[in-house]
Design a protein around this motif. Structure first.
Motif, mmCIF file in Angstrom:
data_model
loop_
_atom_site.group_PDB
_atom_site.id
_atom_site.type_symbol
_atom_site.label_atom_id
_atom_site.label_comp_id
_atom_site.label_asym_id
_atom_site.label_seq_id
_atom_site.Cartn_x
_atom_site.Cartn_y
_atom_site.Cartn_z
ATOM 1 N N LEU A 297 0.837 -1.203 0.000
ATOM 2 C CA LEU A 297 0.000 0.000 0.000
ATOM 3 C C LEU A 297 0.871 1.251 0.000
ATOM 4 N N GLY A 298 0.420 2.261 -0.738
ATOM 5 C CA GLY A 298 1.108 3.551 -0.736
ATOM 6 C C GLY A 298 0.125 4.688 -0.729
ATOM 7 N N GLU A 299 0.636 5.888 -0.528
ATOM 8 C CA GLU A 299 -0.230 7.077 -0.520
ATOM 9 C C GLU A 299 -0.192 7.839 -1.831
ATOM 10 N N ASP A 300 0.767 7.514 -2.711
ATOM 11 C CA ASP A 300 0.895 8.232 -3.978
ATOM 12 C C ASP A 300 1.257 9.687 -3.679
ATOM 13 N N GLY A 301 0.560 10.630 -4.312
ATOM 14 C CA GLY A 301 0.831 12.039 -4.021
ATOM 15 C C GLY A 301 0.231 12.442 -2.688
ATOM 16 N N GLN A 302 0.749 13.536 -2.160
ATOM 17 C CA GLN A 302 0.265 14.040 -0.875
ATOM 18 C C GLN A 302 0.079 15.548 -0.988
ATOM 19 N N ARG A 303 -1.172 15.947 -1.088
ATOM 20 C CA ARG A 303 -1.519 17.370 -1.195
ATOM 21 C C ARG A 303 -0.601 18.084 -2.184
ATOM 22 N N ASP A 304 -0.647 17.642 -3.419
ATOM 23 C CA ASP A 304 0.275 18.177 -4.410
ATOM 24 C C ASP A 304 -0.493 18.760 -5.599
ATOM 25 N N HIS A 305 0.207 18.986 -6.713
ATOM 26 C CA HIS A 305 -0.454 19.567 -7.879
ATOM 27 C C HIS A 305 -1.359 18.565 -8.601
ATOM 28 N N TRP A 306 -1.274 17.306 -8.217
ATOM 29 C CA TRP A 306 -2.160 16.291 -8.789
ATOM 30 C C TRP A 306 -3.475 16.213 -8.033
ATOM 31 N N SER A 307 -3.427 16.403 -6.724
ATOM 32 C CA SER A 307 -4.608 16.142 -5.901
ATOM 33 C C SER A 307 -4.431 16.777 -4.521
ATOM 34 N N PRO A 308 -5.523 17.258 -3.903
ATOM 35 C CA PRO A 308 -5.423 17.804 -2.540
ATOM 36 C C PRO A 308 -5.427 16.730 -1.461
ATOM 37 N N TYR A 309 -5.577 15.443 -1.855
ATOM 38 C CA TYR A 309 -5.681 14.364 -0.877
ATOM 39 C C TYR A 309 -4.289 13.864 -0.463
ATOM 40 N N GLY A 310 -4.264 13.172 0.690
ATOM 41 C CA GLY A 310 -3.024 12.586 1.201
ATOM 42 C C GLY A 310 -2.411 13.466 2.262
ATOM 43 N N ASP A 311 -2.185 12.889 3.455
ATOM 44 C CA ASP A 311 -1.658 13.692 4.558
ATOM 45 C C ASP A 311 -0.458 13.049 5.254
ATOM 46 N N GLY A 312 0.061 11.962 4.696
ATOM 47 C CA GLY A 312 1.210 11.303 5.307
ATOM 48 C C GLY A 312 0.865 10.300 6.381
ATOM 49 N N ASP A 313 -0.423 10.156 6.712
ATOM 50 C CA ASP A 313 -0.838 9.237 7.774
ATOM 51 C C ASP A 313 -1.141 7.870 7.170
ATOM 52 N N LEU A 314 -0.263 6.922 7.406
ATOM 53 C CA LEU A 314 -0.415 5.611 6.779
ATOM 54 C C LEU A 314 -1.501 4.763 7.423
ATOM 55 N N LEU A 315 -1.820 5.008 8.684
ATOM 56 C CA LEU A 315 -2.942 4.285 9.289
ATOM 57 C C LEU A 315 -4.247 4.771 8.679
ATOM 58 N N ARG A 316 -4.333 6.057 8.406
ATOM 59 C CA ARG A 316 -5.533 6.571 7.750
ATOM 60 C C ARG A 316 -5.643 6.042 6.320
ATOM 61 N N ARG A 317 -4.515 5.867 5.638
ATOM 62 C CA ARG A 317 -4.566 5.279 4.295
ATOM 63 C C ARG A 317 -4.993 3.810 4.364
ATOM 64 N N THR A 318 -4.636 3.131 5.452
ATOM 65 C CA THR A 318 -5.108 1.764 5.653
ATOM 66 C C THR A 318 -6.626 1.762 5.815
ATOM 67 N N TRP A 319 -7.138 2.728 6.552
ATOM 68 C CA TRP A 319 -8.599 2.901 6.647
ATOM 69 C C TRP A 319 -9.199 3.089 5.254
ATOM 70 N N GLN A 320 -8.540 3.893 4.412
ATOM 71 C CA GLN A 320 -9.048 4.144 3.065
ATOM 72 C C GLN A 320 -9.072 2.861 2.242
ATOM 73 N N LEU A 321 -8.067 2.017 2.416
ATOM 74 C CA LEU A 321 -8.040 0.745 1.697
ATOM 75 C C LEU A 321 -9.246 -0.110 2.078
ATOM 76 N N ALA A 322 -9.547 -0.152 3.367
ATOM 77 C CA ALA A 322 -10.722 -0.909 3.811
ATOM 78 C C ALA A 322 -12.016 -0.272 3.309
ATOM 79 N N PHE A 323 -12.083 1.046 3.379
ATOM 80 C CA PHE A 323 -13.307 1.769 3.000
ATOM 81 C C PHE A 323 -13.605 1.625 1.514
#
Length: 413
Positions: A297-323
């Motif tokens: 699992l990765g976060e890809d970009g983090q609040r960058d010119h591609w997307s405002p999403y992603g905050d560096g929190d990998l546990l929250r990204r794990t939540w996103q994978l489940a969701f």
């Protein structure tokens, strides 16, 4: 050095699961015993777990440290929604950041570590616009954390290999200067010359003894073609365990029978996958697990010119994978933690799942013998930890406390 962690609940599936004492010696888990049954070894440091949950440390195995804007002034999204538009929008603006690439990469790494991350694979853009500037910036940022985080860097031709002159030589130079892997991007639909594109990628792998990590946004039959070609070349060159496909959107845009056929080819070739838990289209996690294909699992970009999403929190990204998978059952949510932790470690190590339970895995999991990389936090169960994403986390790398409460420990950069 020896440390005894007392009264911790090891990856608990139920709120009343009994606590254990865990001994760490020389950076590895040495012993796991029922809580309070045996005195700590002489001279051991004692850490009172206080009944907290112990989870495996996480990893971001698809990151772009050279493009994130975490902690910088928010900018409205301006890309036009096409892949080429995203690429060129970033290229026009990346030099306008409030920090250097190295300092911004370092800032993002601090957020990732504080969230529970102890490993990262970052892509670094290499093209005719930036040359190796972004690659060198990511290298420098990573060098500040080599004592606490396992890392790999991908020389990534974000703007294509065939579209621009000089990119092949730049990739070659980046690998000579320490890149671990060479990247690729949509050989059919972006470069529109899949044979030449993959000739370059796999030719550089051969020349430098490197691995490859190829972005495949391609869906439908184009994506199937690219996957089959990557699997074939991986087998032919004996690169099992050294090739990763990122995104792999073709695995959710084709009939199940076709997907199963391609997954078998990926498994046979030893190709691994990474996902960033996108909002549309999930990878067939169960099928990949059954075939022994490593998935991280990765976060890809983090609040960058591609997307405002992603905050560096990998546990929250794990939540996103489940969701994004629509998971409700505990076993499925726990499998997401496995992907975010052990799965990423396998991808980086070139290993593959062997059907061993996380708690019995002495190489990548939480069994005696494994590296003492874990998180301590307040939660009832593993699923509760993912759903609640508590901010109060103690993060340990090789048994050393490196972050607590969202902040790096003093002395850790």
């Amino acid at each position: 050095m020896t440390t005894r962690f007392t009264d911790v609940r090891l990856f608990p599936r139920t709120p009343d699961e009994p606590a254990v004492d865990l001994t760490v010696q020389d950076g590895r888990i040495a012993e796991i015993i029922p809580a309070g049954t045996t005195p700590a070894p002489d001279g051991a440091e004692i850490v009172d777990g206080g009944g907290r949950v112990l989870l495996p440390a996480l990893g971001d195995v698809h990151s772009h440290l050279d493009s994130n804007r975490l902690g910088q002034t928010f900018l409205p999204h301006t890309a036009d929604g096409t892949l080429h538009g995203y690429i060129m929008n970033d290229r026009r603006k990346w030099r306008d950041g409030e920090r250097s690439v190295a300092d911004q990469a370092s800032y993002a790494l601090a957020q990732i570590i504080a969230s529970g991350g102890v490993r990262i694979r970052s892509h670094a853009q290499v093209d005719s616009d930036c040359g190796l500037e972004r690659f060198h910036g990511v290298q420098e940022g990573l060098s500040r954390y080599t004592d606490i985080i396992d890392h790999q860097i991908v020389a990534f031709p974000q703007a294509g290999i065939q579209r621009e002159a000089g990119v092949v030589d730049l990739l070659d130079q980046a690998l000579a200067e320490g890149a671990d892997l060479v990247g690729g991007l949509d050989p059919v639909l972006y470069d529109r010359d899949p044979v030449s594109h993959l000739n370059v990628v796999f030719g550089l792998c051969e020349k430098h003894g490197a691995g490859a990590d190829i972005h495949l946004h391609e869906s439908g039959t184009a994506g199937i073609f690219s996957m089959e070609e990557i699997a074939h070349r991986t087998r032919e060159l004996g690169l099992q365990g050294k090739v990763t496909i990122s995104h792999a959107f073709a695995l959710h845009t084709n009939p199940e029978k076709e997907v199963a056929r391609v997954v078998e080819q990926l498994a046979e070739a030893g190709v691994s996958l990474t996902t960033v838990a996108p909002s549309i289209g999930s990878l067939p996690q169960g099928m990949l697990r059954e075939h022994g294909v490593a998935l991280g699992l990765g976060e890809d970009g983090q609040r960058d010119h591609w997307s405002p999403y992603g905050d560096g929190d990998l546990l929250r990204r794990t939540w996103q994978l489940a969701f994004t998978n629509g998971f409700r059952r505990d076993a499925d949510v726990e499998a997401c933690v496995d992907i975010a932790s052990r799965g990423g470690a396998m991808v980086m190590a070139g290993a593959r799942p062997e059907g061993v339970n996380l708690l019995d895995d002495a190489e990548f999991g939480l069994a005696a013998g494994a590296p003492a990389n874990f998180i301590l936090l307040e939660a009832d169960t593993v699923t509760a930890a993912v759903m609640d994403c508590p901010s109060a986390r103690d993060v340990y790398s090789a048994g050393r406390l490196v972050a607590s409460g969202g902040e790096l420990i003093g002395g850790v950069r």
